[in-house]
Write a protein that holds these residues in place. Structure first.
Motif, PDB file in Angstrom:
ATOM      1  N   UNK A   1      38.309  45.345  36.134  1.00 51.70           N
ATOM      2  CA  UNK A   1      37.309  44.393  35.684  1.00 51.70           C
ATOM      3  C   UNK A   1      36.173  44.279  36.700  1.00 51.70           C
ATOM      4  N   UNK A   2      36.498  44.531  37.959  1.00 53.00           N
ATOM      5  CA  UNK A   2      35.465  44.474  38.986  1.00 53.00           C
ATOM      6  C   UNK A   2      34.322  45.441  38.723  1.00 53.00           C
ATOM      7  N   UNK A   3      34.647  46.628  38.225  1.00 57.23           N
ATOM      8  CA  UNK A   3      33.615  47.627  37.925  1.00 57.23           C
ATOM      9  C   UNK A   3      32.769  47.189  36.726  1.00 57.23           C
ATOM     10  N   UNK A   4      33.421  46.605  35.727  1.00 63.17           N
ATOM     11  CA  UNK A   4      32.702  46.132  34.540  1.00 63.17           C
ATOM     12  C   UNK A   4      31.720  45.025  34.928  1.00 63.17           C
ATOM     13  N   UNK A   5      32.194  44.055  35.692  1.00 67.01           N
ATOM     14  CA  UNK A   5      31.328  42.945  36.100  1.00 67.01           C
ATOM     15  C   UNK A   5      30.216  43.406  37.039  1.00 67.01           C
ATOM     16  N   UNK A   6      30.519  44.373  37.895  1.00 67.86           N
ATOM     17  CA  UNK A   6      29.487  44.916  38.783  1.00 67.86           C
ATOM     18  C   UNK A   6      28.398  45.609  37.982  1.00 67.86           C
ATOM     19  N   UNK A  17      27.022  45.867  46.052  1.00 70.52           N
ATOM     20  CA  UNK A  17      27.630  46.662  47.115  1.00 70.52           C
ATOM     21  C   UNK A  17      29.136  46.511  46.983  1.00 70.52           C
ATOM     22  N   UNK A  18      29.822  47.622  46.767  1.00 70.51           N
ATOM     23  CA  UNK A  18      31.270  47.588  46.575  1.00 70.51           C
ATOM     24  C   UNK A  18      31.943  48.190  47.798  1.00 70.51           C
ATOM     25  N   UNK A  96      25.316  37.072  55.441  1.00 67.59           N
ATOM     26  CA  UNK A  96      23.986  36.747  54.926  1.00 67.59           C
ATOM     27  C   UNK A  96      24.114  35.623  53.894  1.00 67.59           C
ATOM     28  N   UNK A  97      23.320  34.594  54.040  1.00 65.55           N
ATOM     29  CA  UNK A  97      23.381  33.439  53.140  1.00 65.55           C
ATOM     30  C   UNK A  97      23.093  33.807  51.687  1.00 65.55           C
ATOM     31  N   UNK A  98      22.382  34.883  51.462  1.00 73.67           N
ATOM     32  CA  UNK A  98      22.053  35.321  50.106  1.00 73.67           C
ATOM     33  C   UNK A  98      23.170  36.153  49.456  1.00 73.67           C
ATOM     34  N   UNK A  99      24.163  36.527  50.220  1.00 76.76           N
ATOM     35  CA  UNK A  99      25.237  37.385  49.710  1.00 76.76           C
ATOM     36  C   UNK A  99      26.343  36.558  49.071  1.00 76.76           C
ATOM     37  N   UNK A 100      26.779  37.010  47.906  1.00 79.99           N
ATOM     38  CA  UNK A 100      27.948  36.430  47.250  1.00 79.99           C
ATOM     39  C   UNK A 100      29.061  37.461  47.374  1.00 79.99           C
ATOM     40  N   UNK A 101      30.165  37.073  47.982  1.00 83.76           N
ATOM     41  CA  UNK A 101      31.302  37.975  48.142  1.00 83.76           C
ATOM     42  C   UNK A 101      32.319  37.644  47.050  1.00 83.76           C
ATOM     43  N   UNK A 102      32.638  38.660  46.277  1.00 84.22           N
ATOM     44  CA  UNK A 102      33.605  38.514  45.195  1.00 84.22           C
ATOM     45  C   UNK A 102      34.707  39.528  45.435  1.00 84.22           C
ATOM     46  N   UNK A 103      35.935  39.082  45.401  1.00 84.34           N
ATOM     47  CA  UNK A 103      37.072  39.960  45.663  1.00 84.34           C
ATOM     48  C   UNK A 103      37.916  40.109  44.398  1.00 84.34           C
ATOM     49  N   UNK A 104      38.270  41.350  44.101  1.00 84.76           N
ATOM     50  CA  UNK A 104      39.141  41.630  42.944  1.00 84.76           C
ATOM     51  C   UNK A 104      40.419  42.242  43.436  1.00 84.76           C
TER      52      UNK A 104
END
Length: 104
Positions: A1-6, A17-18, A96-104
């Motif tokens: 699902x991570x690839x789909x959402x990316x 960025x993965x 970086x404050x602009x970066x959202x880190x999402x972990x799958x």
């Protein structure tokens, strides 16, 4: 699902960025195991195919710095466009404050 959402995030203009860690790094191998080449419904695309599309769309894919030496493979074993991650670079992006880190 991570690839789909990316993929969807890229289509909506996000920078993607993965970082593939552990077994997820297998997706990046030229000679990948069948598990990452198996086509999944509903689009009949494999995890590796989805990742290749992300690269074509401008996303960045890297493998964890620990992956290559512990898997016993070289960076020449990676699909074109995928590189080993540099920990200082990844840490800077994560902080970086602009970066959202999402972990799958």
């Amino acid at each position: 699902m991570g690839m789909v959402l990316s993929s969807q995030a890229l289509k909506q203009g996000a920078e993607v960025n993965i970082l593939l860690c552990g077994q997820a790094g297998d997706i990046a191998l030229i000679d990948a195991p069948q598990s990452v080449l198996t086509q999944l419904k509903p689009k009949n695309m494999s995890p590796q195919s989805l990742m290749k599309n992300i690269i074509k769309m401008g996303g960045t894919v890297q493998v964890c710095a620990l992956y290559l030496p512990n898997k016993g493979v070289k960076k020449t074993d990676l699909i074109e466009g995928i590189t080993p991650a540099l920990p200082p670079h990844i840490a800077k992006k994560m902080l970086d404050a602009e970066t959202k880190v999402i972990s799958f």
